[in-house]
Design an enzyme around this catalytic site. Structure first.
Site, PDB file in Angstrom:
ATOM      1  N   SER A 262       0.908  -1.269  -0.133  1.00  0.00           N
ATOM      2  CA  SER A 262       0.086  -0.168  -0.154  1.00  0.00           C
ATOM      3  C   SER A 262       0.782   1.081  -0.011  1.00  0.00           C
ATOM      4  O   SER A 262       1.789   1.220   0.848  1.00  0.00           O
ATOM      5  CB  SER A 262      -0.925  -0.094   1.242  1.00  0.00           C
ATOM      6  OG  SER A 262      -1.750   1.259   1.220  1.00  0.00           O
ATOM      7  N   ASP A 263       0.652   2.223  -0.989  1.00  0.00           N
ATOM      8  CA  ASP A 263       1.251   3.603  -0.742  1.00  0.00           C
ATOM      9  C   ASP A 263       0.742   4.157   0.257  1.00  0.00           C
ATOM     10  O   ASP A 263      -0.432   4.062   0.772  1.00  0.00           O
ATOM     11  CB  ASP A 263       0.615   4.193  -2.101  1.00  0.00           C
ATOM     12  CG  ASP A 263       0.974   5.851  -2.139  1.00  0.00           C
ATOM     13  OD1 ASP A 263       2.231   5.963  -1.846  1.00  0.00           O
ATOM     14  OD2 ASP A 263       0.284   6.657  -2.209  1.00  0.00           O
ATOM     15  N   LYS A 264       1.544   5.073   1.081  1.00  0.00           N
ATOM     16  CA  LYS A 264       1.291   5.686   2.073  1.00  0.00           C
ATOM     17  C   LYS A 264       0.528   6.886   2.056  1.00  0.00           C
ATOM     18  O   LYS A 264      -0.556   6.952   2.602  1.00  0.00           O
ATOM     19  CB  LYS A 264       2.491   6.001   3.176  1.00  0.00           C
ATOM     20  CG  LYS A 264       2.282   6.571   4.453  1.00  0.00           C
ATOM     21  CD  LYS A 264       3.398   7.297   4.994  1.00  0.00           C
ATOM     22  CE  LYS A 264       4.223   8.515   4.337  1.00  0.00           C
ATOM     23  NZ  LYS A 264       3.328   9.442   4.797  1.00  0.00           N
ATOM     24  N   THR A 265       1.065   7.902   1.500  1.00  0.00           N
ATOM     25  CA  THR A 265       0.496   9.123   1.253  1.00  0.00           C
ATOM     26  C   THR A 265      -0.809   9.305   0.483  1.00  0.00           C
ATOM     27  O   THR A 265      -0.697   8.562  -0.590  1.00  0.00           O
ATOM     28  CB  THR A 265       1.510  10.207   0.840  1.00  0.00           C
ATOM     29  OG1 THR A 265       2.844  10.007   1.200  1.00  0.00           O
ATOM     30  CG2 THR A 265       0.895  11.516   0.650  1.00  0.00           C
TER      31      THR A 265
ATOM     32  N   THR B 176      -3.218   7.089   0.931  1.00  0.00           N
ATOM     33  CA  THR B 176      -4.005   6.054   0.905  1.00  0.00           C
ATOM     34  C   THR B 176      -4.223   5.532   2.264  1.00  0.00           C
ATOM     35  O   THR B 176      -5.165   5.368   2.835  1.00  0.00           O
ATOM     36  CB  THR B 176      -3.294   5.058   0.047  1.00  0.00           C
ATOM     37  OG1 THR B 176      -2.909   5.554  -1.093  1.00  0.00           O
ATOM     38  CG2 THR B 176      -3.800   3.663   0.007  1.00  0.00           C
TER      39      THR B 176
END
Length: 891
Positions: A334-337, A339
């Site tokens: 998963s992308d952090k920013t 998401t």
């Protein structure tokens, strides 16, 4: 003097070395620019500053649905049906082929516009120096060496190096504030000065400066992402599974039907029955009844129904087979920013000087904030104050602060690194000044504060951005007192931690991938309840480590920081090579290549067009919580598809085994109309499996084709035994002649019902009563067999057999399915990878089994060590408690 210093956070940039031949082109005179001749020459050398288009022909895409093992066999059968003029068979087969193709084509309707969307992120016009004039040019005409101007709000048109010269021509020590979150995933704008590289498609948030173009088109940061998207065109997991099943069924169909064809050609040689077209017609009917004509259609309809169920939960499926693949995903990157986090800089818990409260620091920071500034830090400060302070709520005039008047304001500039406001209280108290800015500047302004320095450093270690706030006291407007330190963070979404926990409970390992710095990634991971084993992206390309070592690190890590699109792509690739099915979520241009590469690419709410186009699934609701709905729904769909596949393989193998043996042994055949009726009725009934009840597994689902095929053969052998029992009981116990049409009817009803009821068993790996079928599915299956029973009893299309035979055969079939259910449970019970590796030993299986045994032994050793440590800790606690009690008694 005190040697405590403020730890300053430095942005780590991914620096790219330019080749010497390109460096030579970057010495353009900033006040003159390139000449028209130089531009034309470089356009020929480097090409236009645009992304190459790759278009898929819709007609060819539609034709692709007629490829694959099963499709080819059906098409051959269709051609043979036309040759022998069996027009009913020809029409049915052709209709099924087109129905399956249209379902796939219409449901997916996947416009190949990932590259188009990437193009839309590029600026259309740019300001550049050409022939001594500063003029507007098309971005597509930019070449390396062009001198361009960048101002507030501009989209950077190509990768460029900042020159430290203002657009007006003078030297500047200022910086540009660049928002490159859509490219790199960094949550905060980045300050870039002279010599730094700005990337194509990023946005200028503050400042203005000249820059020299270094890379254009496909060589840019965005261009490389586009190239990665265009090369990820691998065959999907689901297509591989269907083709494997198809190849198995085709093999046994072609071999057995081929033997029957040769046998009949030889046995009936010289007779009318031995005519080539007659024999071909006979085996064609057998082939049509045997091959799973409806397999692709039933599986497509099942996935289409699932896609509709997911759409109701705001999960839009763009690629139909992603529904099945989602059930098998065991790792979710998963992308952090944007998401896992909100992609909004937010006020966190502040450090306060003695005597001040949180409301105080909010009020004073609001007084010193620049109204309407296009800056995420100022916006975060103003939003927090307006949400928390009562005096700022329900104001008629949003520009006024009740009880205060700002009489002078000095905005932030890169030299002073602070803002300063002069404030006059409206109650007649003395005028004071408020300053807000970089911690080291504010601490110096108040004359030093060791506690504040330690607080700032503690925040920095956790990856939090700090801002100091101070005010003047008394009459001296030059004497400042520290109020405290604001801390700012892009916070996790409220539902992210729960979503990760639920994904883990379903056996899906979540890994966070971000372009942010390592310390920020660790802080966010901690807040999300994840472990803090976060790897720097450089580990992924470490030349001193083997690919196997890097893969093991990838599997063990909880996340990766400071990544660029190539790193995300590599993480997905390494995990896939280790045999895992990988899901990837993201929202930016930087995520697009990894979204396309992953088995299931998931674009989240508010994503860029590039991410949406590259993804297989699009979430319409914010955050990741709907992914859990996607996992549960896809696993339900998977169970239906696997149960149907097991039933269909069993049915096909049984059909071929029985007719192969009976034709060779007894020279007995069933009429073509009854064979076709079995195929059409039974496949039509199983279409409603798409709404059947299911038992959702707690671990990622796997097809386990070896187990599936072996179980199918075991069940088929028992079904074939039942078929021979019916045939010989009818012949020798009830003395029905081999040429009597009643024998055909008896065998028709048995072959229609007995294998068909097996689908009630194949729905589960456990006993059939553990999860009963849905009423719709039960009625559909039973309805077709009751219909077949009435046809047999009253002799429609065949000879009548009466109620005793009709009800008796259905009753025996129902009882026999229970017997087969126990056999199935026993196979599942004793089947394991260890059994497979020993029964069918291959080099790969032996290695995998040895690794599993070694890993299990290692884990047991670790668990024993942990258990010993826990015992020691427990004994220590007991001893300490005992000593404490003794001490209390003695006192």
């Amino acid at each position: 003097k005190n040697d405590i210093h403020v730890m300053e956070q430095h942005h780590v940039e991914n620096v790219e070395e330019l080749p010497p031949e390109l460096e030579e082109l970057l010495h353009t005179d900033p006040k003159h620019g390139l000449t028209t001749e130089e531009v034309e020459k470089r356009l020929l050398q480097f090409g236009r500053n645009e992304l190459a288009e790759v278009k898929t022909n819709p007609f060819l895409k539609f034709l692709s649905y007629f490829t694959g093992a099963i499709a080819y066999l059906i098409e051959v059968a269709c051609i043979f049906a036309g040759v022998v003029q069996h027009w009913l068979d020809f029409s049915v087969i052709l209709a099924l082929l087109f129905v399956n193709a249209f379902i796939g084509f219409i449901e997916e309707a996947r416009a190949e516009n990932a590259l188009d969307a990437l193009k839309q992120t590029l600026a259309l016009k740019a300001k550049a120096w050409r022939d001594g004039k500063f003029e507007e040019v098309d971005t597509a005409e930019l070449v390396p060496g062009d001198v361009i101007g960048l101002r507030l709000g501009d989209i950077v048109p190509a990768d460029a190096r900042l020159l430290g010269i203002s657009v007006t021509g003078g030297e500047t020590e200022g910086t540009l504030s660049i928002d490159q979150s859509a490219l790199t995933g960094e949550s905060l704008p980045v300050e870039k000065g002279k010599g730094a590289t700005v990337y194509s498609s990023s946005i200028v948030k503050q400042g203005q400066m000249l820059a020299i173009v270094t890379k254009t088109g496909g060589d840019t940061f965005v261009g490389r992402a586009a190239n990665l998207i265009s090369i990820t065109v691998e065959q999907g997991h689901f297509q591989k599974i269907v083709n494997t099943i198809g190849n198995f069924l085709i093999l046994i169909t072609v071999v057995l039907v081929g033997i029957i064809f040769i046998y009949q050609m030889v046995a009936y040689r010289g007779t009318e029955k031995g005519n080539f077209l007659t024999v071909l017609g006979n085996v064609l009917v057998l082939t049509i009844a045997a091959i799973p004509v409806g397999l692709p259609t039933v599986l497509s309809v099942t996935m289409a129904v699932g896609a509709k169920q997911l759409a109701a939960k705001k999960v839009i499926v763009k690629r139909l087979t992603a529904v099945e693949e989602m059930a098998s995903v065991s790792v979710l990157c998963s992308d952090k920013t944007g998401t896992l986090t909100l992609n909004e800089l937010t006020f966190d818990e502040p450090y306060l000087s003695p005597g001040y409260t949180k409301d105080d620091i909010l009020l004073y920071s609001y007084l010193s904030a620049e109204p309407g500034a296009n800056d995420p830090i100022e916006s975060a400060v103003r939003t927090a104050a307006e949400n928390d302070l009562e005096i700022l709520k329900d104001r008629q005039n949003k520009h006024e602060i009740p009880g205060y008047k700002v009489t002078a304001f000095v905005p932030f500039n890169p030299t002073t690194k602070m803002t300063c406001a002069t404030v006059a209280p409206l109650n007649g108290e003395k005028v004071f000044k408020v300053a807000k800015g970089a911690p080291q500047v504010i601490i110096k302004l108040v004359g030093g504060d060791d506690d504040a320095i330690r607080a700032v450093n503690a925040l920095a270690i956790r990856g939090l951005r700090a801002l100091g706030v101070a005010r003047t006291t008394g009459d001296d407007l030059d004497h400042f007192e520290l109020i405290g330190m604001i801390s700012l963070l892009d916070p996790p979404r409220p539902d992210s931690a729960e979503t990760i926990r639920r994904c883990n409970s379903f056996g899906v390992d979540v890994k966070m991938i971000t372009g942010d710095q390592l310390i920020i990634a660790k802080e966010v991971a901690h807040r999300l309840g994840m472990n803090r084993v976060i790897l720097d992206a450089n580990h992924l390309v470490d030349p001193e480590k083997s690919e196997e070592e890097i893969t093991q690190h990838c599997k063990r890590a909880d996340g990766f920081a400071q990544v660029i699109p190539e790193h995300k792509y590599r993480v997905v690739e390494l995990l896939q090579k280790s045999g895992l099915l990988v899901g990837m979520t993201g929202d930016g241009v930087n995520d697009a290549p990894a979204l396309k590469k992953a088995n299931v690419g998931i674009a989240v709410h508010g994503c860029t067009d590039a991410a949406r186009s590259a993804a297989d699934i699009v979430l319409l609701a914010p955050g990741l919580s709907t992914i859990v709905d996607g996992i549960t729904t896809s696993r339900a769909i998977f169970q239906r598809m696997r149960s149907y596949s097991l039933y269909r393989i069993t049915s096909t193998v049984h059909f071929l085994m029985f007719f192969f043996c009976i034709i060779l042994a007894e020279n007995w055949e069933m009429s073509a109309i009854l064979l076709i009726l079995i195929a059409i009725l039974n496949d039509a009934a199983t279409l409603v499996i798409s709404v059947d009840n299911t038992k959702i597994s707690e671990r990622p689902d796997k097809w386990r084709l070896g187990q599936l095929i072996v179980l199918s053969i075991v069940l088929a052998i028992f079904l074939t035994a039942a078929s021979f029992a019916h045939f010989y009981v009818a012949r020798y116990v009830f003395n029905i002649g081999i040429t009597d049409q009643k024998l055909e009817t008896i065998m028709y009803l048995h072959i229609s019902s007995c294998p068909h009821f097996v689908i009630f068993s194949t729905r589960l790996s456990g006993f059939f009563w553990e999860n009963l079928p849905s009423p719709t599915f039960f009625i559909a299956v039973m309805g077709t067999q009751i219909f077949a029973m009435f046809i047999s009893i009253y002799g429609v299309l065949t000879a009548p057999i009466g109620w005793a035979w009709g009800v008796g055969i259905i009753a025996v079939s129902l009882v026999y399915f229970v017997v087969l259910d126990f056999i199935k449970v026993m196979v599942f019970k004793y089947w394991s990878f260890e059994f497979t590796a020993k029964a069918w030993p291959t080099k790969e299986r032996k290695t995998k089994l040895r690794e599993r045994v070694d890993r299990q032994a290692y884990e047991e050793k670790v668990n024993r060590s942990i258990s010993k440590v826990r015992k020691v800790v427990l004994m220590s606690k007991v001893i300490l408690a005992f000593r404490s009690t003794l001490l209390d008694w003695t006192l």
